[in-house]
Design a protein around this motif. Structure first.
Motif, PDB file in Angstrom:
ATOM      1  N   PRO A 242      42.543  38.912  53.942  1.00  0.00           N
ATOM      2  CA  PRO A 242      43.531  38.709  52.876  1.00  0.00           C
ATOM      3  C   PRO A 242      43.187  37.458  52.060  1.00  0.00           C
ATOM      4  O   PRO A 242      42.951  36.392  52.615  1.00  0.00           O
ATOM      5  N   GLY A 243      43.135  37.618  50.746  1.00  0.00           N
ATOM      6  CA  GLY A 243      42.736  36.512  49.883  1.00  0.00           C
ATOM      7  C   GLY A 243      41.248  36.285  49.832  1.00  0.00           C
ATOM      8  O   GLY A 243      40.778  35.353  49.164  1.00  0.00           O
ATOM      9  N   GLY A 244      40.475  37.127  50.535  1.00  0.00           N
ATOM     10  CA  GLY A 244      39.028  36.972  50.564  1.00  0.00           C
ATOM     11  C   GLY A 244      38.388  37.284  49.221  1.00  0.00           C
ATOM     12  O   GLY A 244      38.968  37.974  48.377  1.00  0.00           O
ATOM     13  N   THR A 245      37.178  36.780  49.051  1.00  0.00           N
ATOM     14  CA  THR A 245      36.460  36.887  47.783  1.00  0.00           C
ATOM     15  C   THR A 245      35.169  37.677  47.973  1.00  0.00           C
ATOM     16  O   THR A 245      34.486  37.527  48.994  1.00  0.00           O
ATOM     17  N   SER A 246      34.839  38.509  47.000  1.00  0.00           N
ATOM     18  CA  SER A 246      33.539  39.177  46.963  1.00  0.00           C
ATOM     19  C   SER A 246      32.871  38.882  45.637  1.00  0.00           C
ATOM     20  O   SER A 246      33.520  38.881  44.587  1.00  0.00           O
ATOM     21  N   VAL A 247      31.572  38.598  45.688  1.00  0.00           N
ATOM     22  CA  VAL A 247      30.788  38.348  44.482  1.00  0.00           C
ATOM     23  C   VAL A 247      29.600  39.310  44.498  1.00  0.00           C
ATOM     24  O   VAL A 247      28.799  39.297  45.436  1.00  0.00           O
ATOM     25  N   GLN A 254      26.962  46.852  32.961  1.00  0.00           N
ATOM     26  CA  GLN A 254      27.836  47.319  34.037  1.00  0.00           C
ATOM     27  C   GLN A 254      29.101  46.470  34.184  1.00  0.00           C
ATOM     28  O   GLN A 254      29.844  46.632  35.149  1.00  0.00           O
ATOM     29  N   ASP A 255      29.358  45.587  33.233  1.00  0.00           N
ATOM     30  CA  ASP A 255      30.481  44.673  33.355  1.00  0.00           C
ATOM     31  C   ASP A 255      31.819  45.309  32.998  1.00  0.00           C
ATOM     32  O   ASP A 255      32.861  44.633  33.003  1.00  0.00           O
ATOM     33  N   HIS A 256      31.820  46.605  32.689  1.00  0.00           N
ATOM     34  CA  HIS A 256      33.076  47.333  32.501  1.00  0.00           C
ATOM     35  C   HIS A 256      33.253  48.403  33.577  1.00  0.00           C
ATOM     36  O   HIS A 256      34.329  48.547  34.158  1.00  0.00           O
ATOM     37  N   SER A 257      32.183  49.141  33.861  1.00  0.00           N
ATOM     38  CA  SER A 257      32.286  50.250  34.810  1.00  0.00           C
ATOM     39  C   SER A 257      32.518  49.768  36.240  1.00  0.00           C
ATOM     40  O   SER A 257      33.342  50.345  36.973  1.00  0.00           O
ATOM     41  N   VAL A 258      31.835  48.720  36.665  1.00  0.00           N
ATOM     42  CA  VAL A 258      31.992  48.256  38.047  1.00  0.00           C
ATOM     43  C   VAL A 258      33.366  47.616  38.269  1.00  0.00           C
ATOM     44  O   VAL A 258      34.024  47.917  39.279  1.00  0.00           O
ATOM     45  N   PRO A 259      33.853  46.745  37.365  1.00  0.00           N
ATOM     46  CA  PRO A 259      35.220  46.254  37.550  1.00  0.00           C
ATOM     47  C   PRO A 259      36.253  47.377  37.648  1.00  0.00           C
ATOM     48  O   PRO A 259      37.206  47.275  38.439  1.00  0.00           O
ATOM     49  N   ALA A 260      36.061  48.462  36.895  1.00  0.00           N
ATOM     50  CA  ALA A 260      36.999  49.588  36.968  1.00  0.00           C
ATOM     51  C   ALA A 260      36.997  50.208  38.363  1.00  0.00           C
ATOM     52  O   ALA A 260      38.055  50.577  38.894  1.00  0.00           O
ATOM     53  N   LEU A 261      35.813  50.318  38.982  1.00  0.00           N
ATOM     54  CA  LEU A 261      35.733  50.857  40.341  1.00  0.00           C
ATOM     55  C   LEU A 261      36.460  49.950  41.330  1.00  0.00           C
ATOM     56  O   LEU A 261      37.130  50.431  42.246  1.00  0.00           O
ATOM     57  N   MET A 262      36.309  48.654  41.140  1.00  0.00           N
ATOM     58  CA  MET A 262      36.947  47.708  42.057  1.00  0.00           C
ATOM     59  C   MET A 262      38.470  47.745  41.911  1.00  0.00           C
ATOM     60  O   MET A 262      39.204  47.715  42.905  1.00  0.00           O
ATOM     61  N   GLU A 268      41.477  42.807  43.043  1.00  0.00           N
ATOM     62  CA  GLU A 268      41.747  42.039  41.831  1.00  0.00           C
ATOM     63  C   GLU A 268      40.435  41.554  41.234  1.00  0.00           C
ATOM     64  O   GLU A 268      39.652  40.873  41.906  1.00  0.00           O
ATOM     65  N   VAL A 269      40.185  41.895  39.983  1.00  0.00           N
ATOM     66  CA  VAL A 269      38.988  41.409  39.291  1.00  0.00           C
ATOM     67  C   VAL A 269      39.312  40.042  38.701  1.00  0.00           C
ATOM     68  O   VAL A 269      40.204  39.907  37.863  1.00  0.00           O
ATOM     69  N   VAL A 270      38.583  39.022  39.147  1.00  0.00           N
ATOM     70  CA  VAL A 270      38.873  37.639  38.768  1.00  0.00           C
ATOM     71  C   VAL A 270      38.016  37.192  37.588  1.00  0.00           C
ATOM     72  O   VAL A 270      38.499  36.555  36.661  1.00  0.00           O
ATOM     73  N   GLU A 271      36.743  37.529  37.607  1.00  0.00           N
ATOM     74  CA  GLU A 271      35.831  37.032  36.579  1.00  0.00           C
ATOM     75  C   GLU A 271      34.547  37.844  36.580  1.00  0.00           C
ATOM     76  O   GLU A 271      34.108  38.337  37.617  1.00  0.00           O
ATOM     77  N   THR A 272      33.947  37.967  35.397  1.00  0.00           N
ATOM     78  CA  THR A 272      32.557  38.395  35.285  1.00  0.00           C
ATOM     79  C   THR A 272      31.801  37.230  34.674  1.00  0.00           C
ATOM     80  O   THR A 272      32.017  36.871  33.513  1.00  0.00           O
ATOM     81  N   ALA A 282      27.564  38.210  37.500  1.00  0.00           N
ATOM     82  CA  ALA A 282      28.252  38.031  38.775  1.00  0.00           C
ATOM     83  C   ALA A 282      29.706  38.461  38.642  1.00  0.00           C
ATOM     84  O   ALA A 282      30.472  37.846  37.897  1.00  0.00           O
ATOM     85  N   LEU A 283      30.075  39.520  39.349  1.00  0.00           N
ATOM     86  CA  LEU A 283      31.461  40.004  39.338  1.00  0.00           C
ATOM     87  C   LEU A 283      32.185  39.400  40.535  1.00  0.00           C
ATOM     88  O   LEU A 283      31.734  39.538  41.683  1.00  0.00           O
ATOM     89  N   VAL A 284      33.309  38.732  40.252  1.00  0.00           N
ATOM     90  CA  VAL A 284      34.113  38.104  41.307  1.00  0.00           C
ATOM     91  C   VAL A 284      35.385  38.909  41.478  1.00  0.00           C
ATOM     92  O   VAL A 284      36.139  39.109  40.502  1.00  0.00           O
ATOM     93  N   VAL A 285      35.627  39.405  42.683  1.00  0.00           N
ATOM     94  CA  VAL A 285      36.860  40.134  42.969  1.00  0.00           C
ATOM     95  C   VAL A 285      37.503  39.534  44.209  1.00  0.00           C
ATOM     96  O   VAL A 285      36.842  38.891  45.040  1.00  0.00           O
ATOM     97  N   LYS A 286      38.827  39.724  44.336  1.00  0.00           N
ATOM     98  CA  LYS A 286      39.563  39.229  45.490  1.00  0.00           C
ATOM     99  C   LYS A 286      40.442  40.330  46.058  1.00  0.00           C
ATOM    100  O   LYS A 286      40.854  41.241  45.347  1.00  0.00           O
ATOM    101  N   LYS A 287      40.731  40.209  47.339  1.00  0.00           N
ATOM    102  CA  LYS A 287      41.659  41.119  47.996  1.00  0.00           C
ATOM    103  C   LYS A 287      43.051  40.534  47.886  1.00  0.00           C
ATOM    104  O   LYS A 287      43.280  39.410  48.312  1.00  0.00           O
TER     105      LYS A 287
END
Length: 287
Positions: A242-247, A254-262, A268-272, A282-287
């Motif tokens: 919970p609250g973990g981060t993936s980069v 791919q900066d639109h298609s991959v965030p949509a999958l996430m 939560e998509v935080v930043e590209t 670098a796509l940054v997402v969080k749980k």
């Protein structure tokens, strides 16, 4: 006893001039610098040490001729020398893995920005670790972190383990040979991945250095380049704490298609974050 033929001494200035011309005609970028790097490697020195050498003789001359031929055939320099630099690390390389690239350092910058407390005892997972460059760079920056790197190629997993030991990080990480994250169980505070993301039909158009020498399995992202991201999107909600981060590393466009999958997986998509060329890398997402 058969006499060994030893190549005659070769004036270094003439040797470098000839090699530079050959590399230029072969379409190699920075041919003068590459000629000097090849000569330094053959002589067992660095570029500074090369300044003290007037000629390559004997085995060094023969080695230079052999590795120049390899480079003229577009074999990557990192495979010829067997090493590459990444972040603050000195890494061994092999044709079992992609060569670490400066673009991927954008992922490390993103982690440092979003997780600024370097004292955290992060539990890190690097999926498709290759040389181990991403995982090891993070462990070098977070001295209390521990990590696991996975790779489907056993030679890559072994190389990553060797690189961990080479950089004094072996006690804080393990490498596993498995498909994606099938052999690990979360939760992880940080999940990294530089997955295959080149659409299959685009592979043939890559630079000769890449398409002819780097492992296709680490490049081929399937028909649309998104096969690996779909697998990651399905796995990350379970792998992340919970609250973990993936980069994740992204390819061009791919900066639109991959965030949509996430987002579709509830993340939560935080930043590209763009690389130095302005490409969303670098796509940054969080749980």
């Amino acid at each position: 006893m058969k006499e060994t033929m030893v190549p005659s001494p070769a004036n270094l200035r003439i040797l470098l001039s000839t090699a530079t011309d050959q590399l230029r005609r072969a379409g190699i970028e920075s041919p003068q610098r590459e000629a000097r790097l090849l000569a330094a490697h053959a002589a067992g020195t660095d570029l500074a040490g090369l300044l003290r050498i007037d000629a390559l003789t004997g085995a060094a001359h023969a080695t230079f001729s052999q590795i120049l031929t390899r480079r003229l055939n577009h074999e990557p320099m990192a495979y010829i020398t067997g090493q590459a630099g990444f972040w603050s690390l000195d890494l061994a390389t092999s044709p079992a893995t992609l060569i670490p690239r400066a673009d991927s350092e954008t992922l490390i910058e993103a982690v440092l920005h979003h997780l600024p407390d370097r004292t955290q005892a992060l539990r890190v997972l690097d999926i498709g670790t290759g040389t181990g460059c991403l995982l090891l760079a993070i462990l070098a920056e977070y001295p209390h972190a521990t990590g696991i790197g996975t790779d489907i190629n056993p030679h890559a997993a072994r190389l990553a383990a060797d690189n961990a030991a080479r950089n004094g990080l072996g006690a804080r990480c393990a490498t596993l040979c498995c498909n994606w994250a099938e052999a690990v169980r979360g939760p992880f505070d940080l999940v990294l991945s530089n997955p295959p993301y080149i659409p299959h039909t685009d592979l043939a158009g890559l630079m000769p250095d890449v398409v002819a020498h780097e492992p296709a399995r680490a490049l081929d992202g399937g028909p649309d380049g998104l096969v690996a991201y779909r697998a990651l999107a399905a796995a990350l909600p379970t792998l992340l704490a919970p609250g973990g981060t993936s980069v994740l590393e992204l390819g061009i466009g791919q900066d639109h298609s991959v965030p949509a999958l996430m987002r579709a997986s509830g993340l939560e998509v935080v930043e590209t974050r763009p690389d130095l060329g302005g490409i969303g890398r670098a796509l940054v997402v969080k749980k």
